[in-house]
Design a protein around this motif. Structure first.
Motif, PDB file in Angstrom:
ATOM      1  N   TYR A   1      38.179  49.612  39.020  1.00  0.00           N
ATOM      2  CA  TYR A   1      36.954  49.480  39.816  1.00  0.00           C
ATOM      3  C   TYR A   1      37.298  48.732  41.088  1.00  0.00           C
ATOM      4  CZ  TYR A   1      32.135  48.529  41.205  1.00  0.00           C
ATOM      5  OH  TYR A   1      30.961  48.462  41.900  1.00  0.00           O
ATOM      6  N   PRO A   2      37.067  49.333  42.256  1.00  0.00           N
ATOM      7  CA  PRO A   2      37.489  48.691  43.511  1.00  0.00           C
ATOM      8  C   PRO A   2      36.740  47.414  43.835  1.00  0.00           C
ATOM      9  CG  PRO A   2      36.282  50.726  43.949  1.00  0.00           C
ATOM     10  CD  PRO A   2      36.547  50.693  42.478  1.00  0.00           C
ATOM     11  N   GLY A   3      35.651  47.157  43.128  1.00  0.00           N
ATOM     12  CA  GLY A   3      34.922  45.919  43.356  1.00  0.00           C
ATOM     13  C   GLY A   3      35.547  44.701  42.705  1.00  0.00           C
ATOM     14  N   LEU A   4      36.533  44.895  41.843  1.00  0.00           N
ATOM     15  CA  LEU A   4      37.235  43.767  41.220  1.00  0.00           C
ATOM     16  C   LEU A   4      38.320  43.254  42.153  1.00  0.00           C
ATOM     17  CD1 LEU A   4      37.688  45.134  37.569  1.00  0.00           C
ATOM     18  CD2 LEU A   4      35.956  43.510  38.394  1.00  0.00           C
ATOM     19  N   ASP A   5      38.456  41.941  42.237  1.00  0.00           N
ATOM     20  CA  ASP A   5      39.503  41.358  43.085  1.00  0.00           C
ATOM     21  C   ASP A   5      40.888  41.809  42.651  1.00  0.00           C
ATOM     22  OD1 ASP A   5      37.573  40.016  44.518  1.00  0.00           O
ATOM     23  OD2 ASP A   5      37.814  38.124  43.436  1.00  0.00           O
ATOM     24  N   SER A   6      41.039  42.149  41.371  1.00  0.00           N
ATOM     25  CA  SER A   6      42.341  42.556  40.852  1.00  0.00           C
ATOM     26  C   SER A   6      42.705  43.994  41.213  1.00  0.00           C
ATOM     27  CB  SER A   6      42.349  42.412  39.324  1.00  0.00           C
ATOM     28  OG  SER A   6      41.315  43.195  38.741  1.00  0.00           O
ATOM     29  N   HIS A   7      41.762  44.747  41.730  1.00  0.00           N
ATOM     30  CA  HIS A   7      42.052  46.138  42.096  1.00  0.00           C
ATOM     31  C   HIS A   7      43.072  46.156  43.229  1.00  0.00           C
ATOM     32  CE1 HIS A   7      41.505  50.202  43.701  1.00  0.00           C
ATOM     33  NE2 HIS A   7      40.919  50.523  42.556  1.00  0.00           N
ATOM     34  N   PRO A   8      44.128  46.980  43.120  1.00  0.00           N
ATOM     35  CA  PRO A   8      45.199  46.961  44.135  1.00  0.00           C
ATOM     36  C   PRO A   8      44.719  47.257  45.551  1.00  0.00           C
ATOM     37  CG  PRO A   8      45.891  48.202  42.197  1.00  0.00           C
ATOM     38  CD  PRO A   8      44.439  47.900  42.005  1.00  0.00           C
ATOM     39  N   SER A   9      43.633  48.016  45.666  1.00  0.00           N
ATOM     40  CA  SER A   9      43.139  48.379  47.001  1.00  0.00           C
ATOM     41  C   SER A   9      41.792  47.731  47.305  1.00  0.00           C
ATOM     42  CB  SER A   9      43.020  49.904  47.121  1.00  0.00           C
ATOM     43  OG  SER A   9      44.268  50.529  46.914  1.00  0.00           O
ATOM     44  N   HIS A  10      41.543  46.593  46.682  1.00  0.00           N
ATOM     45  CA  HIS A  10      40.253  45.931  46.882  1.00  0.00           C
ATOM     46  C   HIS A  10      40.000  45.624  48.351  1.00  0.00           C
ATOM     47  CE1 HIS A  10      36.807  43.327  46.213  1.00  0.00           C
ATOM     48  NE2 HIS A  10      37.420  42.366  46.886  1.00  0.00           N
ATOM     49  N   GLN A  11      41.021  45.170  49.064  1.00  0.00           N
ATOM     50  CA  GLN A  11      40.826  44.801  50.471  1.00  0.00           C
ATOM     51  C   GLN A  11      40.525  46.015  51.338  1.00  0.00           C
ATOM     52  OE1 GLN A  11      40.476  41.697  51.525  1.00  0.00           O
ATOM     53  NE2 GLN A  11      40.761  41.084  49.381  1.00  0.00           N
ATOM     54  N   ILE A  12      41.184  47.143  51.059  1.00  0.00           N
ATOM     55  CA  ILE A  12      40.888  48.364  51.816  1.00  0.00           C
ATOM     56  C   ILE A  12      39.459  48.810  51.528  1.00  0.00           C
ATOM     57  CG2 ILE A  12      41.470  50.810  52.095  1.00  0.00           C
ATOM     58  CD1 ILE A  12      44.358  50.080  51.469  1.00  0.00           C
TER      59      ILE A  12
END
Length: 388
Positions: free
Chosen positions: A280-291
């Motif tokens: 889930y891109p909303g998790l800080d742990s997601h590899p592409s969270h910043q993008i």
């Protein structure tokens, strides 16, 4: 609608492309359920001649969707796959396409089992790795096809980077924006040439219509798309267009709840002892969270999670929910759950599927707008009953 470009998306969702009916004053666009139109003389028609070519209900929807995507031109089709097929029709024999290695299974099937026989070639790469995309490009590359977030691994692709690479090769960059919707992400603003939607999903929003759309800012490109739309004939019917127009009016409020619920559930599952990983891109742990944070206004209502489970065990989990409905599709007000390996991505060969990260224990969730505590309790019961 006057000063449409100055209105915010919540207002345009309700009003863009639509005016009260000039004959009756009807607030909602009528369903023009007719196939042909009177002509004042041979070839002298009043804007419409045949409903495959144009229909007033469809026209209003096309204008509405174009406005939501900050585009100038919209075309509506009978399904999302019909829209994708139209983009591929822009290619010619010998052309090459670069796309994601976890693209939607129906898209993968269309590319490999339909268009490869017409001498189109495809490279499926990890689009989160910009160098991999650059390395896959060829002089004959005509199209870079992007999903972001991807289905079902929720990888977030840098749209601006993909568009830049495509344009270096004079190729088109098309983005399937179905998961994010224009409320959360507008690919044309990041350099994409075409935006694609399955209207069946969030834009319709109620699991009662099938449709697709393409939006662009380029008039010449829209004319080419319109030629195939009319020639092939996979156009949306006026009843379906009416339903999607009804759906877009509530898109912003629905998406706010979808996002809120999804974030709560994803964070809870991320700490669950039986869950190996949450996508889930909303998790800080997601590899592409910043993008995702940079190119999206929120993170959407879709996520996947991976269990350390066999195909059969994961199948039992998705078969034992009460609030979540075991079904394909997504984006409706009701929550849906499915197992990609046995359902939406079954058409991808197992070795290729596993290599792309689509494991047997992967479960995809479309989070609806029910009360989040009921959704959490339902998932907890289903997981615990099988795995604990």
């Amino acid at each position: 609608m006057d000063n449409e470009s100055e209105e915010r998306i919540e207002t345009r969702a309700i009003h863009a492309g639509q005016q009260p009916d000039s004959e009756t004053g009807a607030v909602m666009t009528p369903i023009y359920a007719n196939s042909t139109y009177v002509q004042d003389g041979p070839g002298d028609h009043r804007g419409y001649e045949y409903s495959r070519t144009g229909n007033p209900t469809r026209t209003d929807l096309e204008a509405n969707l174009a406005s939501l995507e900050s585009g100038a031109h919209g075309r509506v089709f009978s399904s999302g796959m019909a829209a994708i097929n139209t983009v591929l029709n822009l290619c010619e024999a010998g052309d090459h396409v670069v796309t994601s290695n976890d693209v939607y299974g129906g898209t993968h099937r269309l590319f490999t089992q339909v268009f490869e026989q017409y001498d189109l070639s495809f490279d499926f790469v990890d689009m989160t790795d910009i160098d991999s995309v650059s390395d896959a490009m060829r002089p004959e590359t005509e199209l870079v096809w992007v999903e972001t977030p991807t289905n079902p691994l929720m990888r977030v692709i840098d749209i601006a980077a993909m568009a830049e690479i495509a344009h270096e090769y004079d190729a088109l960059c098309a983005v399937d924006n179905t998961f994010a919707t224009p409320y959360l992400q507008r690919p044309l603003d990041h350099g994409a040439d075409i935006v694609c939607h399955s209207l069946t999903k969030y834009l319709g929003g109620h699991s009662d219509v099938v449709g697709g759309a393409l939006i662009t800012d380029d008039a010449a490109l829209d004319e080419r798309i319109g030629f195939y739309q009319n020639s092939v004939g996979a156009t949306a019917d006026p009843f379906g267009c009416f339903l999607v127009l009804r759906g877009t009016k509530t898109l912003p409020v629905r998406m706010d709840r979808h996002c809120e619920n999804a974030h709560i559930l994803a964070a809870w599952l991320d700490d669950h002892s039986a869950v190996e990983r949450v996508y889930y891109p909303g998790l800080d742990s997601h590899p592409s969270h910043q993008i995702a944070a940079a190119q999206m206004d929120d993170f959407g209502g879709m996520f996947s999670f991976e269990l350390d489970a066999t195909l059969e065990e994961a199948g039992s989990v998705v078969s034992n929910t009460d609030v979540f409905t075991l079904a394909e599709s997504l984006g409706g007000v009701e929550s849906l759950i499915e197992q990609p390996a046995a359902m939406t991505h079954q058409s991808i060969p197992r070795e290729e599927r596993i290599a792309a990260g689509l494991t047997d224990g992967l479960i995809r969730v479309s989070v609806g707008i029910e009360h989040v505590e009921d959704l959490q309790a339902d998932l907890s019961r289903a997981i615990d009953a099988i795995l604990q």
